[in-house]
Design a protein around this motif. Sequence first.
Motif, PDB file in Angstrom:
ATOM      1  N   ILE A 153       0.868  -1.187   0.000  1.00 54.63           N
ATOM      2  CA  ILE A 153       0.000   0.000   0.000  1.00 54.63           C
ATOM      3  C   ILE A 153       0.904   1.237   0.000  1.00 54.63           C
ATOM      4  O   ILE A 153       1.818   1.335   0.829  1.00 54.63           O
ATOM      5  CB  ILE A 153      -0.904   0.020   1.247  1.00 54.63           C
ATOM      6  CG1 ILE A 153      -1.730  -1.262   1.313  1.00 54.63           C
ATOM      7  CG2 ILE A 153      -1.810   1.250   1.242  1.00 54.63           C
ATOM      8  CD1 ILE A 153      -2.451  -1.440   2.633  1.00 54.63           C
ATOM      9  N   TRP A 154       0.626   2.130  -0.914  1.00 58.45           N
ATOM     10  CA  TRP A 154       1.470   3.314  -1.073  1.00 58.45           C
ATOM     11  C   TRP A 154       0.608   4.565  -0.910  1.00 58.45           C
ATOM     12  O   TRP A 154      -0.603   4.523  -1.093  1.00 58.45           O
ATOM     13  CB  TRP A 154       2.146   3.283  -2.456  1.00 58.45           C
ATOM     14  CG  TRP A 154       3.095   2.117  -2.544  1.00 58.45           C
ATOM     15  CD1 TRP A 154       2.769   0.804  -2.697  1.00 58.45           C
ATOM     16  CD2 TRP A 154       4.512   2.157  -2.410  1.00 58.45           C
ATOM     17  NE1 TRP A 154       3.888   0.022  -2.673  1.00 58.45           N
ATOM     18  CE2 TRP A 154       4.983   0.820  -2.508  1.00 58.45           C
ATOM     19  CE3 TRP A 154       5.455   3.175  -2.230  1.00 58.45           C
ATOM     20  CZ2 TRP A 154       6.337   0.475  -2.421  1.00 58.45           C
ATOM     21  CZ3 TRP A 154       6.799   2.838  -2.154  1.00 58.45           C
ATOM     22  CH2 TRP A 154       7.232   1.516  -2.240  1.00 58.45           C
ATOM     23  N   PHE A 155       1.293   5.663  -0.574  1.00 58.17           N
ATOM     24  CA  PHE A 155       0.542   6.904  -0.296  1.00 58.17           C
ATOM     25  C   PHE A 155       0.351   7.762  -1.539  1.00 58.17           C
ATOM     26  O   PHE A 155       1.190   7.774  -2.440  1.00 58.17           O
ATOM     27  CB  PHE A 155       1.259   7.723   0.772  1.00 58.17           C
ATOM     28  CG  PHE A 155       1.095   7.141   2.156  1.00 58.17           C
ATOM     29  CD1 PHE A 155      -0.170   6.945   2.701  1.00 58.17           C
ATOM     30  CD2 PHE A 155       2.203   6.784   2.911  1.00 58.17           C
ATOM     31  CE1 PHE A 155      -0.330   6.402   3.970  1.00 58.17           C
ATOM     32  CE2 PHE A 155       2.055   6.242   4.184  1.00 58.17           C
ATOM     33  CZ  PHE A 155       0.780   6.047   4.709  1.00 58.17           C
ATOM     34  N   ARG A 156      -0.745   8.519  -1.527  1.00 57.67           N
ATOM     35  CA  ARG A 156      -1.008   9.577  -2.501  1.00 57.67           C
ATOM     36  C   ARG A 156      -1.242  10.856  -1.681  1.00 57.67           C
ATOM     37  O   ARG A 156      -2.376  11.253  -1.421  1.00 57.67           O
ATOM     38  CB  ARG A 156      -2.244   9.244  -3.346  1.00 57.67           C
ATOM     39  CG  ARG A 156      -2.113   7.923  -4.122  1.00 57.67           C
ATOM     40  CD  ARG A 156      -3.369   7.638  -4.941  1.00 57.67           C
ATOM     41  NE  ARG A 156      -3.522   8.557  -6.059  1.00 57.67           N
ATOM     42  CZ  ARG A 156      -4.473   9.490  -6.151  1.00 57.67           C
ATOM     43  NH1 ARG A 156      -5.369   9.636  -5.199  1.00 57.67           N
ATOM     44  NH2 ARG A 156      -4.533  10.282  -7.195  1.00 57.67           N
ATOM     45  N   PRO A 157      -0.146  11.462  -1.217  1.00 56.16           N
ATOM     46  CA  PRO A 157      -0.292  12.600  -0.289  1.00 56.16           C
ATOM     47  C   PRO A 157      -0.850  13.850  -0.967  1.00 56.16           C
ATOM     48  O   PRO A 157      -0.725  14.000  -2.178  1.00 56.16           O
ATOM     49  CB  PRO A 157       1.137  12.848   0.192  1.00 56.16           C
ATOM     50  CG  PRO A 157       2.025  12.077  -0.688  1.00 56.16           C
ATOM     51  CD  PRO A 157       1.229  11.157  -1.547  1.00 56.16           C
ATOM     52  N   ARG A 158      -1.458  14.734  -0.184  1.00 56.19           N
ATOM     53  CA  ARG A 158      -1.892  16.038  -0.667  1.00 56.19           C
ATOM     54  C   ARG A 158      -0.934  17.086  -0.121  1.00 56.19           C
ATOM     55  O   ARG A 158      -0.397  16.946   0.971  1.00 56.19           O
ATOM     56  CB  ARG A 158      -3.315  16.324  -0.201  1.00 56.19           C
ATOM     57  CG  ARG A 158      -4.342  15.300  -0.691  1.00 56.19           C
ATOM     58  CD  ARG A 158      -4.362  15.175  -2.210  1.00 56.19           C
ATOM     59  NE  ARG A 158      -4.610  16.420  -2.896  1.00 56.19           N
ATOM     60  CZ  ARG A 158      -5.820  16.831  -3.270  1.00 56.19           C
ATOM     61  NH1 ARG A 158      -6.883  16.077  -3.050  1.00 56.19           N
ATOM     62  NH2 ARG A 158      -5.970  17.974  -3.886  1.00 56.19           N
ATOM     63  N   ILE A 159      -0.750  18.146  -0.930  1.00 56.85           N
ATOM     64  CA  ILE A 159       0.235  19.171  -0.566  1.00 56.85           C
ATOM     65  C   ILE A 159      -0.445  20.530  -0.346  1.00 56.85           C
ATOM     66  O   ILE A 159      -1.634  20.694  -0.613  1.00 56.85           O
ATOM     67  CB  ILE A 159       1.313  19.320  -1.674  1.00 56.85           C
ATOM     68  CG1 ILE A 159       0.629  19.551  -3.022  1.00 56.85           C
ATOM     69  CG2 ILE A 159       2.208  18.095  -1.690  1.00 56.85           C
ATOM     70  CD1 ILE A 159       1.542  20.072  -4.080  1.00 56.85           C
ATOM     71  N   LEU A 160       0.340  21.454   0.120  1.00 51.52           N
ATOM     72  CA  LEU A 160      -0.081  22.842   0.307  1.00 51.52           C
ATOM     73  C   LEU A 160      -1.358  22.958   1.132  1.00 51.52           C
ATOM     74  O   LEU A 160      -2.304  23.647   0.776  1.00 51.52           O
ATOM     75  CB  LEU A 160      -0.237  23.553  -1.050  1.00 51.52           C
ATOM     76  CG  LEU A 160       1.093  23.725  -1.814  1.00 51.52           C
ATOM     77  CD1 LEU A 160       0.889  24.416  -3.143  1.00 51.52           C
ATOM     78  CD2 LEU A 160       2.109  24.502  -0.975  1.00 51.52           C
TER      79      LEU A 160
END
Length: 506
Positions: A153-160
């Motif tokens: 399982i891998w991350f799809r991070p959100r930024i800003l």
Amino acid sequence: MSGRTISGKEVAQHNSRESCWIIVHGKVYDVTEFLPDHPGGSKIILKYAGKDATAEYDPIHPPDAITTNLPPEKHLGPVDVGTVEKVEIVITDQEKARQERMNARPPLSEILNLHDFEAIAKLVMPEKAWAYYSSAADDEITNRENHAAYHRIWFRPRILRDVTNVDWSTTILGQKSRMPLYISATALGKLGHPDGELNLTRAAAKHGVIQMIPTLASCSFDELVDNAAPGQVQFLQLYVNKDREITKKIVQHAEERGIKGLFITVDAPQLGRREKDMRMKFEAEDPAEVTSNKQEDKVDRSQGAARAISSFIDPGLDWKDLPWFKSITKMPIILKGVQCWEDALIAYDQGLAGVVLSNHGGRQLDFARSGIEILVEVVAKLGELRGLKFPNEKFQLFVDGGVRRATDVIKAVALGATAVGVGRPFIYAFSAFGYEGVDRALEILNDEFEMNMRLIGARNLKEIVPEMVDAHNIHQHVVAVPGDRLYDNNYEDMQIARLRDIKSKL
Ligand SMILES: Cc1cc2nc3c(=O)[nH]c(=O)nc-3n(C[C@H](O)[C@H](O)[C@H](O)COP(=O)(O)O)c2cc1C
């Protein structure tokens, strides 16, 4: 128990298979007739015949094991403590070496992650205790898969996003918790440390997390509740006894004492074959005994600590028993050890409060899938068939097995879990460092949460959404990376059978 105080000298005369008395916690018991039924074999009791067996008894038995297993007329009375001859404790070279390693432990400040506790525990724990804690079923494939599954399982991070303040506190079964995790039930805490599960109670209080008390705790249930801080939340893990009156008593007592959730273990109608644990027990036997075909014991002694303490568990437990549990308690009821969506659905339809998707830390059915993989299918199917969305207040999903990092927990939360259970890391922490170890383990997890919440762009658990993870590989059963060195370094290979007399040369 008669009121008569018995002298140590009198006890010492009953030192044979024909008449065997032992002292446990200052009380004398006649165990002669119980010898063939002792799940750990008669030999270990006979070693203490006529003597004080408390030191050997304590780590491996729940405190009331002797009083519940022996009829009252075999409780002979208190011993005159001053007249009891001290049992000579022989410190072997192996034990001396272990104590040296204990003295050479690194300071806690050098323990940086939960794997470190396991690495140190492996070096400093008594061999039998390590075998019991670390062992898992058969070829231990599920044990390793539990951890490996998180690597798919891998991350799809959100930024800003403004992540100055991040908060990972939550509510579990209506109870506040400072993290979306709880301390799962693990039996026989005193094998690892003299304070046993109390180490967990105290650290849980300090960090505002929930402790699940095991049926087979080394400390008594009341001791663990008495030592809780005011308002501290505890759950109870229940092994269901063949004698339902005993189970009813345990459940109702727990509710009276303020326990907030009843986790019924459903993945252990029989305890799994945990070969590291079994081999340890087997090797402790006298080789002559092993080959002599003696028939006097009715119980198989080669089963290790786990099986020795679990013969009371009812393999007849069935879905149709659940209404009875609901009739004897108002505590939320959760099934611990659900392994497919079909059973999660029945639990939901029966109006239970939730399920723990778990394979018992890989200690039961080998090739059972990891909890995190099951979570994905349960969320999908219960969504499809009952329109449920997760995390869900009314029917909560928990996952355990292989969780070693806050990122593992975050993945489970993203996929719909209310919280995860953590087992071995905390018992390794107290085996190596006592209470301070568990305190440090929880501190490390807190630090990991803070950093990782910021890095994926979630300010609270509600903002950890399914879109933040890519779990499309979860059912592949292929480890995505060639290994996790921290974990692999700790993982101890299983052994094969060896010839007895030339063992030392192999
Ligand atoms: C030494 C040990 C003892 C355990 N004893 C129990 C038990 O008495 N009852 C139970 O339901 N689960 C028991 N478990 C399973 C844990 O509650 C939990 O499901 C498992 O440890 C999670 O995996 P982890 O150790 O990788 O975190 C035990 C696990 C271990 C390692």
